[in-house]
Write a protein that holds these residues in place. Sequence first.
Motif: not given
Length: 178
Positions: A4-18, A73-80
Amino acid sequence: MGLKSTSERYGAMIVTMHWLTALLMIILIATGFRAANTVDPVVKAAILGVHVPIATAVLGLMVLRIGWWWGVDRKPHPVAGSPRWQEHIARAIHLLFYVVTFGMIASGIGMIALSGAAPMIFGGEGALLPDFWKYPPRVPHGFGARLLLALVALHAGAALYHQFIRRDHLLRRMWFSR
């Protein structure tokens, strides 16, 4: 890196799918334009024999991705430090990726269904590949391909801008962490 994603980065599942979707989209764009510019029906059928199953895989990945975002999952926050207008454009481009891709898949299915091309594409002996330009879904399919190419260029350009101009390490968010 967790699934799963964190507030700062995407998790392994979504990174792999992307990245898998990105690779398959590049192959789809290349095979689609190659098929469109090929005159020999046997060669065109062979190219489409690669193109159609990859499109089916992209459809599966995109449905899985939507399900993952809605249910798991939830998406990370936008880039600061990113301006709001950039966040809006990023969301719009991501939404357009989904809309255009689903439109491309629908128009591709429409062309195959209306033309009866499936037997030739999938190895039927003696079947003649039709002239796809005679079928109405061909126009939105061709337009969608060009729009998809533009979206890929905008998406990659924005990622490179963030990485090398803004130096905010945006690409690190969409890659596998240690």
